[in-house]
Design an enzyme around this catalytic site. Structure first.
Site, mmCIF file in Angstrom:
data_model
loop_
_atom_site.group_PDB
_atom_site.id
_atom_site.type_symbol
_atom_site.label_atom_id
_atom_site.label_comp_id
_atom_site.label_asym_id
_atom_site.label_seq_id
_atom_site.Cartn_x
_atom_site.Cartn_y
_atom_site.Cartn_z
ATOM 1 N N ASP A 161 -15.473 -9.067 -14.336
ATOM 2 C CA ASP A 161 -14.941 -9.192 -12.979
ATOM 3 C C ASP A 161 -16.055 -9.341 -11.957
ATOM 4 O O ASP A 161 -17.188 -8.901 -12.181
ATOM 5 C CB ASP A 161 -14.039 -7.998 -12.627
ATOM 6 C CG ASP A 161 -14.763 -6.658 -12.700
ATOM 7 O OD1 ASP A 161 -15.571 -6.456 -13.633
ATOM 8 O OD2 ASP A 161 -14.524 -5.801 -11.816
ATOM 9 N N GLU A 170 -15.022 -3.172 -13.188
ATOM 10 C CA GLU A 170 -16.252 -2.487 -12.788
ATOM 11 C C GLU A 170 -16.474 -2.602 -11.291
ATOM 12 O O GLU A 170 -16.914 -1.657 -10.650
ATOM 13 C CB GLU A 170 -17.448 -3.063 -13.544
ATOM 14 C CG GLU A 170 -18.711 -2.198 -13.484
ATOM 15 C CD GLU A 170 -19.591 -2.455 -12.250
ATOM 16 O OE1 GLU A 170 -20.503 -1.645 -11.997
ATOM 17 O OE2 GLU A 170 -19.370 -3.466 -11.552
#
Length: 377
Positions: free
Chosen positions: A69, A134
């Site tokens: 991500d 994250e």
């Protein structure tokens, strides 16, 4: 001939994966890892994609970890080229995630492919731990995989996370630990009254001020070989009704400790409360432990990394614990030795995020040399 790490980096940068979206990145990795003999397991939770891929069952277990991500792009019209249409200009690869951390993920996979082509029957085991949570809340990402591994007593000996750690040039800095984060919301209570008659009330801002000054001046620890001293900072203060003629009934103060292995969360809490009580404050605190500190000292992994960087880049790397938190805080609970090694952090999260094209094959070579030193003995 095109570099395989560059081509893979371009492929996954082109997949829009704004947190907590994965954009199909983990599927791509799963396909290529499965072709190498990895067992594929998706440990998804609450819409977050988490990949655990392992090859082998014996120790030592070496893990490459990272996140697919990325942070939001910001205003698209500020980008020189579209953030999910990777473009090379003046020796730099541009795109959201180029530095943080899709180039590292690409280098990890190509390093593993090259390593296994030469050492298909290496001792020990290899694994990949990838998440799409994250850059967001991090409540359902790496921590979910760690929870699953804990439940079946599956620990790891070595882990390399691909966070961008370099400063000026590839390999000049790697992270061998991170500070812990302990936050608090302190409410100091007073008695509201008319500001013209302060004797009829009790001003909590006035009462809190001497305690805040003492807290700001306190030396919490001296740090150690790898960590700077613990810091305490106020981030927000809010009190009052908004009127200029009212003594507030309470004041709310938000603060944060960034602390090293020289202190514990419990010890910091006790010392802070002792100062508040010394000043006779009427207060309450809500604590949040965001992360415990972790540290990998000199040993096989650090030695392998410094040797690999010296061989590939011709420089001596610096071990550092600076910066914020990372998913290493979760992995450290089940891992004996952990490092973060990646490209320059200069453009992470910025408009026109980029990474040097010539850093990509070098980063793959660094990862491969680490594997060769640790997993062929």
């Amino acid at each position: 001939m095109s570099d395989p790490t560059l081509e893979l980096a371009r492929e996954i940068i082109s997949r829009a994966s704004v947190t907590p979206e994965d954009g199909g990145c983990c599927d791509l990795f799963a396909q290529r890892l499965q072709a190498l003999g990895f067992t594929i397991e998706f440990i998804n939770r609450n819409g977050v994609t988490n990949l655990w891929a392992r090859r082998g069952n014996s120790a030592p277990l070496f893990v490459f970890a990272g996140h697919t991500d990325v942070v939001p792009t910001g205003p698209l019209d500020k980008w020189t080229s579209p953030p999910f249409a990777p473009e090379i200009r003046d020796g730099m690869l541009y795109g959201r995630g180029a530095a943080d951390m899709k180039s590292s993920l690409a280098a990890m996979l190509t390093a593993t492919e090259a390593f296994l082509a030469e050492y298909p029957n290496h001792p020990g085991s290899l694994a990949f731990l990838l998440t799409s949570d994250e850059e967001g809340d991090a409540n359902d990402g790496t921590i979910a995989v760690v929870d699953a591994l804990k439940a079946r007593n599956e620990g790891m000996q070595f882990c390399v996370i691909g966070e961008p750690t370099s400063v000026d040039t590839l390999g000049d800095m790697i992270k061998n630990g991170r500070r812990g984060s302990l936050s608090g919301v302190l409410t100091v209570k007073g008695i509201q009254c008319h500001i013209a008659y302060p004797e009829k009330g009790r001003n909590p801002i006035h009462e809190a001020a001497p305690a805040l000054a003492e807290l700001a001046a306190t030396e919490w620890d001296k740090g150690n070989e790898y960590f700077p001293p613990t810091t305490w900072q106020v981030s927000n203060i809010h009190g009052g009704t908004g009127a200029t003629n009212v003594v507030p009934g309470s004041v709310e103060i938000k603060f944060n400790f960034r602390f090293s292995t020289a202190s514990t969360p419990e010890g910091l809490q006790q010392r802070l409360c002792a100062i508040l009580e010394k000043h006779k404050l009427d207060y309450e605190i809500k604590w949040t432990l965001g992360a415990r500190p972790f540290l990998t000292g000199r040993g096989p992994l650090a030695d392998a990394a410094t040797t690999a960087i010296r061989e590939v880049c011709g420089i001596d790397t610096e071990l550092s614990t600076t910066g914020g938190t990372s998913d290493g805080r979760f992995i450290a609970e089940i891992c004996e030795q952990l490092l973060e090694i990646g490209p320059s952090n200069a453009t992470s999260h910025k408009i026109d995020e980029c990474v040097a094209v010539d850093a990509l094959p070098k980063l793959s070579a660094i990862y491969r040399r680490i594997l060769e030193q640790l997993m062929t003995a």
